[in-house]
Enzyme design. Structure first.
Site, PDB file in Angstrom:
ATOM      1  N   SER A  84      -6.030  11.994  15.274  1.00 18.69           N
ATOM      2  CA  SER A  84      -5.532  10.638  15.558  1.00 18.69           C
ATOM      3  C   SER A  84      -4.164  10.786  15.190  1.00 18.69           C
ATOM      4  O   SER A  84      -3.773  11.815  14.670  1.00 18.69           O
ATOM      5  CB  SER A  84      -6.125   9.842  14.482  1.00 18.69           C
ATOM      6  OG  SER A  84      -5.514   8.445  14.423  1.00 18.69           O
ATOM      7  N   TYR A  92      -8.913   7.950   5.571  1.00 20.33           N
ATOM      8  CA  TYR A  92      -9.379   8.634   6.776  1.00 20.33           C
ATOM      9  C   TYR A  92      -7.964   9.260   7.323  1.00 20.33           C
ATOM     10  O   TYR A  92      -8.185  10.474   8.054  1.00 20.33           O
ATOM     11  CB  TYR A  92      -9.180   6.999   7.802  1.00 20.33           C
ATOM     12  CG  TYR A  92      -9.032   7.305   9.395  1.00 20.33           C
ATOM     13  CD1 TYR A  92     -10.219   7.861  10.066  1.00 20.33           C
ATOM     14  CD2 TYR A  92      -7.972   7.093  10.213  1.00 20.33           C
ATOM     15  CE1 TYR A  92     -10.475   8.025  11.362  1.00 20.33           C
ATOM     16  CE2 TYR A  92      -7.909   7.256  11.466  1.00 20.33           C
ATOM     17  CZ  TYR A  92      -9.142   7.728  12.040  1.00 20.33           C
ATOM     18  OH  TYR A  92      -9.129   7.847  13.500  1.00 20.33           O
TER      19      TYR A  92
HETATM   20  P1  NDP Z   1     -16.625   4.336  17.899  1.00 24.93           P
HETATM   21  O1  NDP Z   1     -17.079   3.917  16.570  1.00 24.93           O
HETATM   22  O2  NDP Z   1     -17.058   3.710  19.151  1.00 24.93           O
HETATM   23  O3  NDP Z   1     -17.385   5.787  18.067  1.00 24.93           O
HETATM   24  C1  NDP Z   1     -17.728   6.795  16.951  1.00 24.93           C
HETATM   25  C2  NDP Z   1     -18.714   7.741  17.116  1.00 24.93           C
HETATM   26  O4  NDP Z   1     -19.217   8.522  16.110  1.00 24.93           O
HETATM   27  C3  NDP Z   1     -20.117   7.059  17.517  1.00 24.93           C
HETATM   28  O5  NDP Z   1     -20.784   7.718  18.649  1.00 24.93           O
HETATM   29  C4  NDP Z   1     -20.966   7.333  16.086  1.00 24.93           C
HETATM   30  O6  NDP Z   1     -22.358   7.343  16.786  1.00 24.93           O
HETATM   31  C5  NDP Z   1     -20.535   8.537  15.815  1.00 24.93           C
HETATM   32  N1  NDP Z   1     -20.724   9.035  14.534  1.00 24.93           N
HETATM   33  C6  NDP Z   1     -20.341   8.104  13.342  1.00 24.93           C
HETATM   34  N2  NDP Z   1     -20.788   8.808  12.055  1.00 24.93           N
HETATM   35  C7  NDP Z   1     -21.499   9.965  12.537  1.00 24.93           C
HETATM   36  C8  NDP Z   1     -22.101  10.730  11.782  1.00 24.93           C
HETATM   37  N3  NDP Z   1     -22.697  10.658  10.527  1.00 24.93           N
HETATM   38  N4  NDP Z   1     -22.970  11.542  12.582  1.00 24.93           N
HETATM   39  C9  NDP Z   1     -22.869  11.902  14.005  1.00 24.93           C
HETATM   40  N5  NDP Z   1     -21.986  10.928  14.787  1.00 24.93           N
HETATM   41  C10 NDP Z   1     -21.443  10.104  13.990  1.00 24.93           C
HETATM   42  O7  NDP Z   1     -15.369   4.939  17.851  1.00 24.93           O
HETATM   43  P2  NDP Z   1     -14.134   5.905  18.557  1.00 24.93           P
HETATM   44  O8  NDP Z   1     -14.829   6.207  19.876  1.00 24.93           O
HETATM   45  O9  NDP Z   1     -12.956   4.913  18.578  1.00 24.93           O
HETATM   46  O10 NDP Z   1     -14.186   6.906  17.883  1.00 24.93           O
HETATM   47  C11 NDP Z   1     -14.144   8.453  18.298  1.00 24.93           C
HETATM   48  C12 NDP Z   1     -12.979   9.198  17.488  1.00 24.93           C
HETATM   49  O11 NDP Z   1     -11.832   8.676  17.915  1.00 24.93           O
HETATM   50  C13 NDP Z   1     -13.193   9.225  16.125  1.00 24.93           C
HETATM   51  O12 NDP Z   1     -13.018  10.430  15.518  1.00 24.93           O
HETATM   52  C14 NDP Z   1     -11.968   8.159  15.669  1.00 24.93           C
HETATM   53  O13 NDP Z   1     -11.511   8.703  14.361  1.00 24.93           O
HETATM   54  C15 NDP Z   1     -11.009   8.726  16.591  1.00 24.93           C
HETATM   55  N6  NDP Z   1      -9.979   7.711  17.070  1.00 24.93           N
HETATM   56  C16 NDP Z   1     -10.188   6.679  17.588  1.00 24.93           C
HETATM   57  C17 NDP Z   1      -8.937   5.827  17.653  1.00 24.93           C
HETATM   58  C18 NDP Z   1      -9.226   4.360  18.294  1.00 24.93           C
HETATM   59  O14 NDP Z   1      -8.221   3.381  18.211  1.00 24.93           O
HETATM   60  N7  NDP Z   1     -10.716   4.011  18.706  1.00 24.93           N
HETATM   61  C19 NDP Z   1      -7.636   5.951  17.398  1.00 24.93           C
HETATM   62  C20 NDP Z   1      -7.778   7.336  16.868  1.00 24.93           C
HETATM   63  C21 NDP Z   1      -8.659   8.233  16.738  1.00 24.93           C
HETATM   64  P3  NDP Z   1     -23.609   6.785  15.633  1.00 24.93           P
HETATM   65  O15 NDP Z   1     -23.186   5.738  15.021  1.00 24.93           O
HETATM   66  O16 NDP Z   1     -24.528   6.628  16.789  1.00 24.93           O
HETATM   67  O17 NDP Z   1     -23.909   8.040  14.809  1.00 24.93           O
END
Ligand code: NDP
Length: 262
Positions: free
Chosen positions: A139, A152
């Site tokens: 990020s 985070y």
């Molecule tokens: P979402 O919340 O849409 O996606 C997060 C994903 O992580 C989901 O598929 C969720 O699936 C999965 N997840 C969460 N906890 C677990 C766990 N314990 N085990 C397995 N899977 C898990 O957010 P984003 O798509 O935005 O996030 C994706 C990545 O991008 C993250 O690492 C985030 O930090 C990073 N990011 C996002 C930004 C943004 O502005 N959106 C900016 C910078 C970085 P499920 O709940 O089904 O397990």
């Protein structure tokens, strides 16, 4: 990426879902992982891939002990792993003063230790096959610290230290690491964020609402990966913060302390 095997964590939503669609469009065969199997199946259907080319593999990143068996499942199905998109993650909304200590542990378990564990489980196979590429969703918060996201930011900073070291170690073996630093991307991440009590924040934040579309983010990530880039910044003007941190850190600190902490 044509005919390559790409494993995406966090594939049930947001950036991971968009990566699944983009990688399928580029001809990859997919392994889709996250906790919610129904959402993974929805994403698998949306890729339009034949069932033989997509494996839905539910897992929890905090269940470190189960990861080697999941790696074996992928190898049994496809025989190799070319890309691991380490994208699963969770964020936070809460000041240091308010936030319960356990929230820090939860965030580190998912965003850092889970990623380390999966990397260590996949690495021997990539070394044996003499190729492989880790693509890690960090990020902008992996490069600087912003209000209400101390845990985070720390978890994402930790990924840079770990993967910079790994990149240097595996270069000779022909393996790659791409660190991805997104800014604001329009995903439900803030809905799932942990608040100071460790409960769901449950609100779509304005910055994400106005952020880059996940499909565009996924395209840019895949372009950077095909060019073997070490690091890529994806998003709007907020990604400039990374350059300010490097060249004008005092200016950045003034900006960050004057911003509201949404
Ligand atoms: P979402 O919340 O849409 O996606 C997060 C994903 O992580 C989901 O598929 C969720 O699936 C999965 N997840 C969460 N906890 C677990 C766990 N314990 N085990 C397995 N899977 C898990 O957010 P984003 O798509 O935005 O996030 C994706 C990545 O991008 C993250 O690492 C985030 O930090 C990073 N990011 C996002 C930004 C943004 O502005 N959106 C900016 C910078 C970085 P499920 O709940 O089904 O397990």
């Amino acid at each position: 990426m044509n005919q390559k095997i790409a494993w995406i964590t966090g594939a049930s939503s947001g950036i991971g879902e968009a990566l699944a669609l983009e990688l399928a469009r580029r001809g990859a065969k997919l392994v889709l992982s996250a906790r919610r199997e129904d959402e993974l199946r929805r994403v698998a259907d949306a890729t339009g891939l034949p069932p033989a080319d997509v494996l839905v593999l539910p897992l929890d990143m905090t269940d470190e002990a189960a990861l080697p068996a999941h790696v074996q499942t992928v190898l049994d199905r496809f025989g190799r792993i070319d890309y691991v998109f380490q994208n699963a993650g969770i964020t936070q909304r809460g000041t240091v003063a308010e936030t319960k200590f356990d929230v820090y542990r939860q965030i580190m378990e998912i965003n850092y230790f889970g990623v380390v564990a999966l990397t260590k489980a996949v690495l021997p196979h990539m070394l044996a096959q003499g190729s492989g590429h880790f693509v890690v969703t960090s990020s902008v918060a992996g490069k600087l610290g912003t209000k209400q996201r101390s845990g985070y930011c720390a978890s994402k900073h930790a990924l840079h230290g770990f993967f910079d070291a790994l990149r240097a170690e595996i270069h000779e073996a022909g393996l790659h690491v791409t660190m991805v630093c997104p800014g604001y991307i329009k995903t439900p991440i803030s809905l799932h964020a942990l608040n100071a009590e460790g409960e769901k924040h449950g609100r779509m934040d304005t910055n994400q609402q106005k952020g880059m579309e996940p499909a565009e983010c996924a395209r840019k990530i895949c372009n950077a990966v095909t060019r073997n880039r070490d690091e890529v910044y994806v998003g709007g003007v907020e990604t400039m913060g990374i350059y300010l941190k490097r060249f004008l850190p005092g200016v950045l600190n003034r900006i960050l302390r004057n911003r509201p902490g949404e």
